[in-house]
Every structure is written in structure tokens, then in C-alpha cells.
Write a protein that holds these residues in place. Structure first.
Motif, PDB file in Angstrom:
ATOM      1  N   MET A   1       0.801  -0.988  -0.010  1.00  0.00           N
ATOM      2  CA  MET A   1       0.045  -0.166   0.064  1.00  0.00           C
ATOM      3  C   MET A   1       0.850   1.246  -0.054  1.00  0.00           C
ATOM      4  N   GLU A   2       1.741   1.481  -0.954  1.00  0.00           N
ATOM      5  CA  GLU A   2       2.609   2.465  -0.987  1.00  0.00           C
ATOM      6  C   GLU A   2       2.160   3.719  -1.269  1.00  0.00           C
ATOM      7  N   ASN A   3       0.944   3.844  -2.192  1.00  0.00           N
ATOM      8  CA  ASN A   3       0.346   5.078  -2.441  1.00  0.00           C
ATOM      9  C   ASN A   3      -0.625   5.568  -1.419  1.00  0.00           C
ATOM     10  N   VAL A   4      -0.642   5.255  -0.476  1.00  0.00           N
ATOM     11  CA  VAL A   4      -1.818   5.713   0.858  1.00  0.00           C
ATOM     12  C   VAL A   4      -1.088   7.030   1.264  1.00  0.00           C
ATOM     13  N   ARG A   5      -1.786   8.033   1.113  1.00  0.00           N
ATOM     14  CA  ARG A   5      -1.567   9.442   1.342  1.00  0.00           C
ATOM     15  C   ARG A   5      -1.598   9.597   3.067  1.00  0.00           C
ATOM     16  N   LEU A   6      -0.605  10.181   3.706  1.00  0.00           N
ATOM     17  CA  LEU A   6      -0.758  10.376   5.081  1.00  0.00           C
ATOM     18  C   LEU A   6      -1.005  11.872   5.324  1.00  0.00           C
ATOM     19  N   ILE A   7      -2.141  12.179   5.978  1.00  0.00           N
ATOM     20  CA  ILE A   7      -2.476  13.594   6.391  1.00  0.00           C
ATOM     21  C   ILE A   7      -2.682  13.924   7.742  1.00  0.00           C
ATOM     22  N   VAL A   8      -1.930  14.954   8.245  1.00  0.00           N
ATOM     23  CA  VAL A   8      -2.030  15.224   9.639  1.00  0.00           C
ATOM     24  C   VAL A   8      -2.178  16.648   9.887  1.00  0.00           C
ATOM     25  N   LEU A  22       3.335  12.594   2.994  1.00  0.00           N
ATOM     26  CA  LEU A  22       3.000  13.279   4.132  1.00  0.00           C
ATOM     27  C   LEU A  22       2.458  14.552   3.808  1.00  0.00           C
ATOM     28  N   ARG A  23       1.118  14.976   4.209  1.00  0.00           N
ATOM     29  CA  ARG A  23       0.806  16.468   3.981  1.00  0.00           C
ATOM     30  C   ARG A  23       0.317  16.839   5.349  1.00  0.00           C
ATOM     31  N   VAL A  24       0.603  18.104   5.725  1.00  0.00           N
ATOM     32  CA  VAL A  24       0.440  18.653   7.065  1.00  0.00           C
ATOM     33  C   VAL A  24      -0.647  19.839   6.858  1.00  0.00           C
ATOM     34  N   VAL A  25      -1.780  19.895   7.384  1.00  0.00           N
ATOM     35  CA  VAL A  25      -2.737  20.714   7.341  1.00  0.00           C
ATOM     36  C   VAL A  25      -2.883  21.479   8.571  1.00  0.00           C
ATOM     37  N   PRO A  26      -2.682  23.179   8.340  1.00  0.00           N
ATOM     38  CA  PRO A  26      -2.494  23.964   9.331  1.00  0.00           C
ATOM     39  C   PRO A  26      -3.654  24.317  10.292  1.00  0.00           C
ATOM     40  N   LEU A  27      -3.551  24.553  11.337  1.00  0.00           N
ATOM     41  CA  LEU A  27      -4.721  25.013  12.208  1.00  0.00           C
ATOM     42  C   LEU A  27      -4.408  26.705  12.128  1.00  0.00           C
ATOM     43  N   ARG A  67      -9.403  23.043   3.434  1.00  0.00           N
ATOM     44  CA  ARG A  67      -7.917  22.896   3.679  1.00  0.00           C
ATOM     45  C   ARG A  67      -7.515  21.379   3.740  1.00  0.00           C
ATOM     46  N   TRP A  68      -8.628  20.529   4.498  1.00  0.00           N
ATOM     47  CA  TRP A  68      -8.568  19.055   4.259  1.00  0.00           C
ATOM     48  C   TRP A  68      -8.940  18.463   3.002  1.00  0.00           C
ATOM     49  N   LEU A  69      -9.871  19.113   2.116  1.00  0.00           N
ATOM     50  CA  LEU A  69     -10.193  18.648   0.895  1.00  0.00           C
ATOM     51  C   LEU A  69      -8.779  18.768  -0.040  1.00  0.00           C
ATOM     52  N   ASP A  70      -8.234  19.876   0.212  1.00  0.00           N
ATOM     53  CA  ASP A  70      -7.047  20.099  -0.834  1.00  0.00           C
ATOM     54  C   ASP A  70      -6.183  19.183  -0.589  1.00  0.00           C
ATOM     55  N   ALA A  71      -5.757  18.601   0.947  1.00  0.00           N
ATOM     56  CA  ALA A  71      -4.720  17.728   1.039  1.00  0.00           C
ATOM     57  C   ALA A  71      -5.117  16.318   0.706  1.00  0.00           C
ATOM     58  N   THR A  90     -10.865  19.699  15.148  1.00  0.00           N
ATOM     59  CA  THR A  90     -10.313  19.321  13.907  1.00  0.00           C
ATOM     60  C   THR A  90     -10.786  17.834  13.432  1.00  0.00           C
ATOM     61  N   TYR A  91     -10.842  17.144  14.459  1.00  0.00           N
ATOM     62  CA  TYR A  91     -11.525  15.692  14.179  1.00  0.00           C
ATOM     63  C   TYR A  91     -12.550  15.766  13.311  1.00  0.00           C
ATOM     64  N   SER A  92     -13.632  16.587  13.801  1.00  0.00           N
ATOM     65  CA  SER A  92     -14.976  16.969  13.255  1.00  0.00           C
ATOM     66  C   SER A  92     -14.709  17.299  11.949  1.00  0.00           C
ATOM     67  N   SER A  93     -14.022  18.460  11.599  1.00  0.00           N
ATOM     68  CA  SER A  93     -13.897  18.765  10.089  1.00  0.00           C
ATOM     69  C   SER A  93     -13.149  17.862   9.213  1.00  0.00           C
ATOM     70  N   ALA A  94     -12.377  17.084   9.835  1.00  0.00           N
ATOM     71  CA  ALA A  94     -11.588  16.150   9.037  1.00  0.00           C
ATOM     72  C   ALA A  94     -12.694  15.138   8.605  1.00  0.00           C
ATOM     73  N   LEU A  95     -13.624  14.773   9.445  1.00  0.00           N
ATOM     74  CA  LEU A  95     -14.651  13.680   9.317  1.00  0.00           C
ATOM     75  C   LEU A  95     -15.567  14.376   7.922  1.00  0.00           C
ATOM     76  N   GLN A  96     -15.976  15.529   8.051  1.00  0.00           N
ATOM     77  CA  GLN A  96     -16.828  16.290   7.273  1.00  0.00           C
ATOM     78  C   GLN A  96     -16.197  16.272   5.671  1.00  0.00           C
ATOM     79  N   ALA A  97     -14.711  16.462   5.877  1.00  0.00           N
ATOM     80  CA  ALA A  97     -14.275  16.674   4.496  1.00  0.00           C
ATOM     81  C   ALA A  97     -14.208  15.381   3.972  1.00  0.00           C
TER      82      ALA A  97
END
Length: 278
Positions: A1-8, A22-27, A67-71, A90-97
Motif C-alpha cells: 500500500m505504497e500510495n496511501v497518503r498520510l495527512i495530519v 505526508l501532508r500537514v494541514v495547518p490550524l 484545507r482538508w479537501l485540498d490535502a 479538528t477531528y470533526s472538520s476532517a470527518l466532514q471533509a
């Protein structure tokens, strides 16, 4: 599963890295009328100076859904890891995205993980996920359960030299914060099972606080596994702690990193956060 994107999100104190996928989404951080994006352009020293000079409580805001959707854009498989829902939306906004993204990408597979923690423990979980993804026999459908199991073996401890910001935000009384500052009393705590900040003990002076941290690690069954120490403008004490850990556990792998904005907001100048794996 090499193509799995990690977003934090930026509470992990990590940086975007194409080699890690790995992509980092800013608060967003707010002091008075001024807003800061918690990205790699944020000057931590300037931000801390403004925060320390302000008499108003600062605020933090979760990343926008966009921002999550962009990531997520362009990926078919992703793991999104967020700061504890006990401190942020943040968890809630990630779920919505995730739900919005799946409407236009119905075949995508996305896991959203509430870390119940922050800072260096998130980095440990990211490293654990990277190891899991090397297993060709692991199905994506089983990844969420494997991550949950891994998280039972990672922990977070912290030491705060200042309680001023927690006082302004109503988490400790102003009187307690003032006395702690005058007497140089440091607060040692952990992330509770529910993802809240849980005080464990106090120590007068940083030397005693560092010894207490190592003691608390042993109490939490640490036996020499991976350690990540994040510091807020306090590399000296972070390196001392690293030496103390290696003196007790010579084979441990210990790294030291600077905090980004969100963790600096909570830990304040001089604070340390320690993530470790049993």
C-alpha cells in the motif's frame, strides 16, 4: 500500500514530506485581533512574544474543511490523523471533509483517526502507520483496527514551565498560575484516555521535572522503545532529557524536534512534550 497518503494537522509538529507521502494541514492561532496560520512560515519566537504580551486569552481554530479537501485532492487512499477531539474541532472538520470527498470520489478509501493526543505522540503513530503500509498482506479495510491497536502502546507526557496561557483560558486559576511561576513549579501531565490534559504531579525546578518525566515513563511501562521529544524554545532541556533517557535505556532511539505553533500555544516557552512507544 505504497500510495496511501498520510495527512495530519499541524499539532503533530511534523512537516510535509513528499518522500513520506505526508501532508500537514495547518490550524489557525489568534491573539487579540491578529491571526497566524500554523504553517512552516510561522515564526515561533514572534508568536510567543505576542502571546506573552497579551492579556487576552488566545484562541485556536480547526483547519477549514477546504484545507482538508485540498490535502486529499487526487488520492484514492488516505489516512487522516488529527489532534485529540478533546481540545479541538479538528477531528470533526476532517470527518466532514472525508464525507464531501467521497461524494465525488466514491471509490476512495479514507480512514480518519482521532489521536486522543497531540505533538510527538502523533509522530509516533505516523511512523507506526508507515511500517504497517509496508506489509503487503495488510488490507486497507483492516488498517483502522491495526492503528487503534498500535495507539494503545504509545503515550504522551509533558512538562510546563508556565501556566499563564492555561490560566487565561480558564483551565487553571490565576492564583495557582502565579504561585507556580514565582516558586518555579513545573506541571507534569499526560494525555488522558479521553484526550484531555491530565495533571500527574508537580516538580520545583526543571532538573527535578526531568527526573520526574523519566520516572513517569517507567511507571507507564516504558522499556526502551522509540521516543520523540518536542520542545518550545528549550532545546537545552530537551537534550538533557534525551541524555537521561539514554543513560537508563542505552538502546532507545530518541529524537528532538522544535514545536510548531499549536503545541507552543499550549506548552508555552520552555515546555516539553514527550511521546514514547512501549
Amino acid at each position: 500500500m505504497e500510495n496511501v497518503r498520510l495527512i495530519v494537522d499541524s499539532s503533530a509538529n511534523s512537516v510535509s514530506d513528499s518522500e513520506r507521502n505526508l501532508r500537514v494541514v495547518p490550524l489557525t492561532l489568534t491573539i487579540g485581533e491578529e491571526n497566524w496560520l500554523d504553517d512552516d512560515k510561522l515564526q515561533i519566537g514572534d508568536f510567543l512574544g505576542k502571546m506573552e504580551a497579551s492579556r487576552e486569552p488566545g484562541k485556536t481554530a480547526a483547519p477549514s474543511i477546504q484545507r482538508w479537501l485540498d490535502a486529499l485532492e487526487g488520492c484514492e487512499q488516505a489516512v487522516m490523523l488529527t489532534i485529540t477531539s478533546g481540545l479541538s474541532g479538528t477531528y470533526s472538520s476532517a470527518l466532514q471533509a472525508k464525507e464531501i470527498y467521497l461524494e465525488s470520489h466514491p471509490h476512495a478509501q479514507i480512514v480518519v483517526v482521532d489521536s486522543r493526543s497531540a505533538g510527538p505522540e502523533l509522530e509516533l503513530v505516523l511512523e507506526g502507520i508507515e511500517e504497517m503500509l509496508k506489509d503487503d498482506k495488510l488490507r486497507f479495510a483492516d488498517l483502522e483496527a491495526r492503528i487503534a491497536e498500535y495507539r494503545t502502546k504509545t503515550h504522551l507526557l509533558f512538562v510546563l514551565q508556565s501556566l499563564r496561557n492555561l490560566s487565561l483560558n480558564g483551565r487553571v486559576s490565576p492564583a495557582v498560575a502565579k504561585i507556580a511561576g514565582v516558586l518555579k513549579i513545573n506541571l507534569i501531565g499526560t494525555a488522558s484516555v479521553d484526550g484531555d490534559l491530565e495533571p500527574l504531579t508537580k516538580a520545583r525546578g526543571m532538573k527535578k521535572a526531568l527526573r520526574e518525566l523519566v520516572k513517569q515513563m517507567a511507571n507507564m511501562k516504558y522499556q526502551g522503545g522509540r521516543v520523540v521529544i518536542d520542545h518550545c524554545e528549550n532545546e537545552g532541556d530537551a537534550l538533557k532529557l534525551k541524555e537521561m533517557i539514554l543513560a537508563e535505556y542505552p538502546d532507545a532511539e530518541v529524537s528532538v524536534r522544535p514545536m510548531r505553533g499549536l503545541c507552543s500555544f499550549y506548552a508555552e516557552r520552555g515546555g516539553l512534550m514527550v511521546g514514547f512507544h512501549n
